[in-house]
Design an enzyme around this catalytic site. Structure first.
Site, mmCIF file in Angstrom:
data_model
loop_
_atom_site.group_PDB
_atom_site.id
_atom_site.type_symbol
_atom_site.label_atom_id
_atom_site.label_comp_id
_atom_site.label_asym_id
_atom_site.label_seq_id
_atom_site.Cartn_x
_atom_site.Cartn_y
_atom_site.Cartn_z
ATOM 1 N N SER A 93 -19.865 2.522 32.695
ATOM 2 C CA SER A 93 -20.561 1.372 32.205
ATOM 3 C C SER A 93 -21.915 1.315 32.795
ATOM 4 O O SER A 93 -22.443 2.027 33.863
ATOM 5 C CB SER A 93 -20.081 -0.065 33.029
ATOM 6 O OG SER A 93 -18.653 -0.250 32.439
HETATM 7 N N1 SAH Z 1 -14.617 1.063 35.095
HETATM 8 C C1 SAH Z 1 -15.152 2.200 34.303
HETATM 9 C C2 SAH Z 1 -15.279 2.107 32.859
HETATM 10 C C3 SAH Z 1 -14.792 2.975 31.895
HETATM 11 S S1 SAH Z 1 -14.703 2.629 30.175
HETATM 12 C C4 SAH Z 1 -15.990 3.160 35.034
HETATM 13 O O1 SAH Z 1 -16.688 2.493 36.210
HETATM 14 O O2 SAH Z 1 -16.447 4.138 34.654
HETATM 15 C C5 SAH Z 1 -13.122 1.818 30.161
HETATM 16 C C6 SAH Z 1 -11.978 2.258 30.426
HETATM 17 O O3 SAH Z 1 -10.815 1.574 30.078
HETATM 18 C C7 SAH Z 1 -11.665 3.596 29.695
HETATM 19 O O4 SAH Z 1 -11.689 4.817 30.585
HETATM 20 C C8 SAH Z 1 -10.419 3.299 28.833
HETATM 21 O O5 SAH Z 1 -9.631 4.609 28.785
HETATM 22 C C9 SAH Z 1 -9.622 2.393 29.912
HETATM 23 N N2 SAH Z 1 -8.588 1.657 29.036
HETATM 24 C C10 SAH Z 1 -8.809 0.976 27.613
HETATM 25 N N3 SAH Z 1 -7.671 0.430 27.600
HETATM 26 C C11 SAH Z 1 -6.943 0.480 28.621
HETATM 27 C C12 SAH Z 1 -5.587 -0.090 28.933
HETATM 28 N N4 SAH Z 1 -4.922 -0.998 27.999
HETATM 29 N N5 SAH Z 1 -5.276 -0.145 30.258
HETATM 30 C C13 SAH Z 1 -5.924 0.734 31.226
HETATM 31 N N6 SAH Z 1 -6.920 1.317 30.863
HETATM 32 C C14 SAH Z 1 -7.595 0.992 29.532
#
Ligand code: SAH
Length: 245
Positions: A93
């Site tokens: 993000s």
């Molecule tokens: N907090 C992260 C943001 C990553 S983007 C950071 O600091 O980099 C969001 C992430 O959520 C992705 O990696 C995606 O694979 C994950 N995601 C999406 N749906 C999900 C679910 N149902 N359970 C766990 N992770 C999930």
């Protein structure tokens, strides 16, 4: 002629890799300076006027080495205020959003926080830096593994990462003082609301895939009812389900 073209191609590849290699190896001090500048310019005193005021969050954002949580190919952009690709179609993000969500969550020292969507591990590191005890779930196995490695290499050994579908929360460690979701579901998963402590808060983007979503906070009142608030429009990657939905 053919030989000349391949010679030029080789030189091009060599020069490009040298340049990329150089930009990936900026001195630590350079990263440090860029990080301070990013936080001052985009969180403390941003052009759009919505600022981050919690000094613990500001200090954490000035401390966590975001460049260590992004692929080397985009490392030179780590201290721009923008999301970056982390592979598998996912993104780390934008720093302002990480700061804002941490401030909205407002964890006390030692608070037990659940994160859904570990991704790069960066948001988890920021939460750990404000002394929260972090449990984080990532649905993509490769990302769960690399985040675990990167967190540990950066010294955040106290973050517990597991691979799985975060829709169901993490019963073993529930209830939580706070839950942060970094992918957008079309509606709030009920298990996450149930796993909040009374007084606890959920911070979550909600809305349609790849369109504008609303960043929301949901606070569990002492009487077990919930108070919802819309904070601002945002754009997050979709919340995925293990059954492919
Ligand atoms: N907090 C992260 C943001 C990553 S983007 C950071 O600091 O980099 C969001 C992430 O959520 C992705 O990696 C995606 O694979 C994950 N995601 C999406 N749906 C999900 C679910 N149902 N359970 C766990 N992770 C999930």
């Amino acid at each position: 002629m053919k030989q000349r073209i391949s010679c030029i191609a080789i030189i091009y590849v060599l020069v490009t890799s040298l340049l990329i290699g150089f930009s990936n190896r900026l001195p630590a001090q350079n990263y440090e300076e860029k990080r301070q500048e990013l936080v001052e310019r985009h969180l403390v005193d941003p052009p759009h006027g919505v600022s981050i005021n919690d000094t613990r969050v500001i200090e954490a954002m000035k401390t966590v080495p975001r460049h260590r949580f992004v692929p080397t190919s985009v490392r030179d952009q780590a201290y721009r205020n923008k999301p970056l690709p982390i592979g598998h179609g996912q993104t780390i993000s934008q720093p302002f959003i990480v700061g804002l969500m941490t401030e909205l969550l407002d964890p006390d020292t030692g608070a037990r926080i659940l994160e859904i969507g570990t991704g790069s591990g960066y948001q988890a590191a920021v939460l750990s830096e404000v002394d929260a005890s972090v449990y984080s779930i990532e649905i993509i196995p490769e990302l769960a593994d690399s985040a675990r490695d990167d967190l540990s290499e950066a010294g955040y050994d106290d973050v517990t990462v597991k691979q799985g579908d975060g829709y169901f929360g993490w019963k073993e460690y529930a209830p939580f003082d706070g839950i942060i979701v970094t992918a957008a579901p079309s509606s709030i998963p009920p298990p996450l609301m149930n796993q909040l402590k009374p007084g606890g808060r959920l911070v979550i983007p909600v809305g349609p895939q790849f369109r504008r979503q609303q960043l929301m906070t949901v606070t569990k009142q002492e009487d077990g009812t919930f108070k919802k608030r819309s904070v601002m429009p945002v754009r997050f990657v979709p919340f995925r389900r293990s059954n492919g939905q």
